[in-house]
Design an enzyme around this catalytic site. Structure first.
Site, mmCIF file in Angstrom:
data_model
loop_
_atom_site.group_PDB
_atom_site.id
_atom_site.type_symbol
_atom_site.label_atom_id
_atom_site.label_comp_id
_atom_site.label_asym_id
_atom_site.label_seq_id
_atom_site.Cartn_x
_atom_site.Cartn_y
_atom_site.Cartn_z
ATOM 1 N N LYS A 62 10.669 2.918 2.917
ATOM 2 C CA LYS A 62 10.628 4.365 2.705
ATOM 3 C C LYS A 62 11.439 4.787 1.482
ATOM 4 O O LYS A 62 12.460 4.185 1.166
ATOM 5 C CB LYS A 62 11.215 5.080 3.943
ATOM 6 N N TYR A 84 -7.012 1.817 5.970
ATOM 7 C CA TYR A 84 -6.203 0.639 5.652
ATOM 8 C C TYR A 84 -6.160 -0.394 6.772
ATOM 9 O O TYR A 84 -5.424 -1.363 6.684
ATOM 10 C CB TYR A 84 -4.773 1.043 5.294
ATOM 11 N N CYS A 93 29.856 37.889 -16.805
ATOM 12 C CA CYS A 93 29.460 39.203 -17.297
ATOM 13 C C CYS A 93 30.712 40.080 -17.232
ATOM 14 O O CYS A 93 31.402 40.102 -16.216
ATOM 15 C CB CYS A 93 28.362 39.748 -16.385
ATOM 16 N N ASP A 138 1.427 10.223 3.426
ATOM 17 C CA ASP A 138 2.118 11.146 4.319
ATOM 18 C C ASP A 138 1.082 12.087 4.916
ATOM 19 O O ASP A 138 0.873 13.194 4.443
ATOM 20 C CB ASP A 138 3.180 11.928 3.536
ATOM 21 N N CYS A 171 28.457 45.801 -12.869
ATOM 22 C CA CYS A 171 27.123 45.199 -12.987
ATOM 23 C C CYS A 171 26.466 45.217 -11.601
ATOM 24 O O CYS A 171 27.079 44.803 -10.618
ATOM 25 C CB CYS A 171 27.273 43.761 -13.487
ATOM 26 N N LYS A 187 2.387 4.474 1.221
ATOM 27 C CA LYS A 187 2.415 5.003 2.587
ATOM 28 C C LYS A 187 2.052 6.480 2.542
ATOM 29 O O LYS A 187 2.825 7.310 2.102
ATOM 30 C CB LYS A 187 3.804 4.793 3.198
ATOM 31 N N CYS A 209 24.327 39.752 -20.347
ATOM 32 C CA CYS A 209 24.012 39.591 -18.924
ATOM 33 C C CYS A 209 22.548 39.965 -18.685
ATOM 34 O O CYS A 209 22.111 41.045 -19.080
ATOM 35 C CB CYS A 209 24.920 40.490 -18.096
ATOM 36 N N CYS A 226 22.543 43.425 -16.453
ATOM 37 C CA CYS A 226 22.978 44.738 -16.947
ATOM 38 C C CYS A 226 23.056 44.805 -18.473
ATOM 39 O O CYS A 226 23.290 45.871 -19.031
ATOM 40 C CB CYS A 226 24.330 45.117 -16.334
ATOM 41 N N GLU A 231 0.858 -1.193 0.000
ATOM 42 C CA GLU A 231 0.000 0.000 0.000
ATOM 43 C C GLU A 231 0.887 1.233 0.000
ATOM 44 O O GLU A 231 1.887 1.264 0.712
ATOM 45 C CB GLU A 231 -0.865 0.021 1.274
HETATM 46 S S1 IVH Z 1 -0.397 0.388 8.717
HETATM 47 C C1 IVH Z 1 0.321 -1.965 12.362
HETATM 48 N N1 IVH Z 1 -0.728 1.389 6.298
HETATM 49 O O1 IVH Z 1 2.557 5.251 8.659
HETATM 50 C C2 IVH Z 1 0.135 -1.187 11.126
HETATM 51 N N2 IVH Z 1 0.176 2.795 7.978
HETATM 52 O O2 IVH Z 1 5.082 4.733 9.993
HETATM 53 C C3 IVH Z 1 0.240 0.256 11.354
HETATM 54 N N3 IVH Z 1 0.670 5.062 7.214
HETATM 55 O O3 IVH Z 1 1.241 5.229 11.917
HETATM 56 C C4 IVH Z 1 -0.003 1.143 10.235
HETATM 57 N N4 IVH Z 1 -0.016 4.800 5.133
HETATM 58 O O4 IVH Z 1 0.194 6.826 10.157
HETATM 59 C C5 IVH Z 1 -0.315 1.617 7.551
HETATM 60 N N5 IVH Z 1 -1.089 2.131 4.141
HETATM 61 C C6 IVH Z 1 -0.693 2.357 5.379
HETATM 62 C C7 IVH Z 1 -0.183 3.612 5.777
HETATM 63 C C8 IVH Z 1 0.252 3.792 7.095
HETATM 64 C C9 IVH Z 1 0.498 5.647 6.010
HETATM 65 C C10 IVH Z 1 1.259 5.732 8.383
HETATM 66 C C11 IVH Z 1 0.470 5.534 9.665
HETATM 67 C C12 IVH Z 1 1.420 4.845 10.589
HETATM 68 C C13 IVH Z 1 2.740 5.258 10.046
HETATM 69 C C14 IVH Z 1 3.827 4.298 10.464
#
Ligand code: IVH
Length: 678
Positions: free
Chosen positions: A320, A231, A432, A120, A437, A118, A414, A417, A116
């Site tokens: 990450k 999720y 230049c 932000d 300038c 992640k 330039c 100038c 999935e």
């Molecule tokens: S699962 C035990 N799924 O990332 C499972 N977290 O670094 C816990 N986050 O606290 C989280 N997208 O705020 C999960 N698809 C995703 C996520 C996700 C973002 C965040 C969430 C978590 C943090 C952990």
């Protein structure tokens, strides 16, 4: 509309329609009506409720906003702890995770995962009882967060009521977990509106989402474009209807909760890693910010078997993105004219977050660099930002070219100038030719005042620009001729800041020889070289009158620097500046015991840097060894004497090993620098 029943029926119909359209829009990502049509339905409902207040109910979508602000948040307790995730920063760590998982499960050949994006954003838990939203809390420490129920109720993407019809029965109680976030385009318009209203800007979409959700006044939350993706689950009462994470995601969606459509089942770890590479490429084009990918064991019974550690599960990992790099594209290429008249090409980038900082520009150094990397306007690129170093473009994604990209040409005039731009045959840079300038004058004054030079606190680029525009100063010595009246005449300059600035200018008169030499802005004389000149010659007079030959006797001073120093002090206008400064009271004491010139390990060596150094930037390191007589080059060949390798070295490291070139790590490098004068 006549009868009350008819009105009531219409109100009901409108509420159902609005809930349905929210579901289509946020959960299914396939709206059936335009925003304007949605707004019309919404307005009709408001009007009917206004005219017939007896039909207003607490869960009407019109009542999403309308709860009074609170003084502080109440605590929200999570019945099942909200865990965090361990991070993997590289592929081998992900493969290690997969090995641990397989071992924990009795070594199946392959484990199915769900990958999935992640998000932000900000993690929340939302509780539904008999399908009705009854509570919402932030994660906090995992056990106890803040109660943000009223705020979450204002978010259109979060249903107040779960959908039952087309799915398994709705459980008596379920806590769902997900991420509240803001899309990139909504973040831009939110900040644009705040900028127009002179309100402080949010640094990034994540901060904007967090700041918007954690509002004591829910009506503010309601005015922000928050969204959600779900999720996971916490508490669950009733018949457990899913056996895998994938089934869980699908069921959440059927209940009307938005689930990220990019989530994907992966047959094994290789498939997950392939998907990660795809995300790296697609990241820039996504409507929201992601900072990596979450990999979860698909089977829930296997998740239970693997269990949890104190803060994170054994069955999931956050893979990450490299925090120092991001993908973006070049919107434009322009040049910046510096204090020495050098035209530095700069790439203007589609703003992108790199390690929490929004990057909008990257230096392109010079024409050779642009040609070598073949960077064009419109290119998709990878940018790298480490520490405080100016971001750089490390790679052009040629495969993503459309044919519309345009090569950059250095202007022949330039841009500041209009004078001619030249490139001397032995130089990499375009300059230049006009010494007067305005860009050069401004740059040289800003440089003179900068921290490593005369350290005049409060005299930055903006103020220098204003002094110049308003003709308060024309040259560096004019700084010491500024009076209180000059400063007070400038709007926005309070008495106190004027006094402080004048005091700082006055204080700069007591300086040191290395600082003064550096402040003059002589080509090729950085802080290190200024130090070397000062300690080798001892006084300003001695440096000023040294011949090229005398200068070159010092180990570490080559022809280029010697020539630059002599040229500088030969020019009548520069002699005038130095005399004026001394006449105005700048005092440059002699260095008491000039150090003997360093003997040089580095003298004549060809050196290449690769990777990131912890104690200084690569440019600083290169300047230091160059000052000691080394030649710094970009690529490793048989002629290379030393490769200095920081962390995450590139292919140069492998090449050096192959050719048997001496490799120094940072520690050894630093000790070689220390021992230079032994
Ligand atoms: S699962 C035990 N799924 O990332 C499972 N977290 O670094 C816990 N986050 O606290 C989280 N997208 O705020 C999960 N698809 C995703 C996520 C996700 C973002 C965040 C969430 C978590 C943090 C952990």
């Amino acid at each position: 509309m006549d009868s009350k029943e008819a009105i009531h029926a219409r109100i009901d119909e409108l509420r159902k329609a609005l809930a349905h359209h929210n579901y289509r829009y946020y959960a299914l990502d396939s709206p059936q009506v335009s925003d304007a049509e949605y707004d019309n339905l919404f307005r009709e409902l408001i009007r009917l409720e206004d005219e017939n207040p007896e039909f207003v109910t607490a869960d009407s979508p019109t009542q999403r906003v309308g709860v009074a602000p609170v003084d502080k948040f109440s605590p929200f307790f999570h019945e099942v702890r909200m865990s965090s995730l361990d991070n993997a920063m590289a592929e081998d760590e992900v493969r290690e995770f997969d090995r641990r998982v397989r071992k924990g499960l009795g070594a199946p050949a392959q484990v199915e995962y769900v990958a999935e994006p992640k998000m932000d954003g900000l993690a929340v838990e939302i509780v539904y009882e008999d399908g009705r939203l009854t509570g919402a809390g932030t994660r906090g420490d995992g056990r106890q967060g803040e109660d943000v129920t009223s705020n979450v109720k204002t978010i259109r993407a979060v249903p107040r009521q779960l959908w039952g019809a087309e799915s398994a029965g709705i459980p008596p109680k379920i806590a769902v977990r997900g991420e509240i976030y803001i899309e990139k385009k909504d973040f831009e318009s939110l900040n644009a509106a705040r900028s127009a209203a002179l309100e402080p800007l949010f640094a990034n979409p994540r901060n904007a989402a967090a700041g918007s959700l954690r509002q004591l006044d829910p009506s503010i939350t309601g005015s922000r474009p928050l969204r959600a993706f779900f999720y996971g689950i916490g508490t669950f009462q009733g018949d457990f209807p899913f056996g895998t994470q994938w089934e869980l995601l699908n069921q959440l969606r059927l209940w009307g909760l938005p689930v990220n459509r990019m989530s994907k089942p992966c047959a094994g770890i290789d498939a997950a890693i392939d998907f990660f590479r795809e995300l790296v490429r697609e990241r820039e084009n996504l409507p929201f910010e992601i900072d990596g990918m979450v990999i979860k064991v698909n089977r829930l019974d296997w998740q239970r078997q693997l269990g949890e550690k104190s803060r994170s599960p054994h069955w999931a990992i956050a893979y990450k993105f490299d925090p120092h790099t991001a993908q973006t594209h070049v919107i434009d290429i322009d040049v910046n004219v510096g204090r020495t008249g050098i035209l530095t090409p700069v790439a203007f980038l589609n703003p992108v977050l790199v390690g929490g900082v929004t990057v909008k520009r990257a230096t392109l150094h010079n024409m050779d660099e642009i040609e070598r990397k073949d960077i064009r306007k419109g290119d998709k690129v990878i940018v790298h930002r480490a520490g405080d170093v100016i971001p750089e473009i490390t790679e052009v994604l040629d495969s993503r070219r459309t044919g519309e990209e345009q090569p950059f040409h250095m202007p022949s005039q330039c841009p500041v100038c209009g004078s001619d731009v030249v490139r001397l045959p032995e130089e990499a840079f375009h300059r230049c030719v006009n010494r007067n300038c305005p860009a050069q004058i401004k740059g040289s004054i800003v440089h003179y005042a900068s921290r490593d030079a005369m350290n005049i606190d409060g005299l930055g680029e903006r103020i220098v620009a204003r002094f110049l525009e308003e003709n308060r100063i024309r040259t560096v010595p004019d700084l010491y001729r500024l009076r209180m009246e000059d400063l007070e005449a400038l709007s926005g300059f309070g008495q106190k800041s004027a006094r402080n600035l004048l005091d700082a200018i006055e204080a700069s008169k007591r300086t040191t020889l290395p600082r003064f030499l550096y402040a003059l802005g002589i080509s090729h004389v950085g802080t290190f070289m200024a130090d070397l000149l000062a300690t080798s010659f001892g006084s300003l007079e001695a440096v000023r009158s040294a011949t090229g030959e005398e200068l070159q006797q010092v180990a570490g001073i080559g022809e280029k620097v010697a020539c630059a120093v002599v040229t500088y002090f030969n020019a009548p206008e520069n002699r005038q500046i130095v005399d004026d400064l001394l006449g105005l009271g700048v005092s440059v004491p002699e260095v008491r015991a000039p150090r003997p010139a360093p003997s040089g390990f580095w003298l004549g060596k060809t050196v290449v840097f690769t990777g990131t150094l912890a104690s200084m930037s690569r440019t600083q390191a290169a300047e230091k060894v160059a000052a000691l007589g080394a030649k710094v080059t970009d690529s490793v060949s048989k002629k290379t004497d030393v490769v200095v390798s920081g962390t995450d070295p590139g292919s140069k490291f492998a090449k050096a090993e192959k050719l048997g070139v001496r490799i120094m790590d940072e520690e050894e490098f630093n000790s070689m620098m220390q021992s230079r004068s032994d």
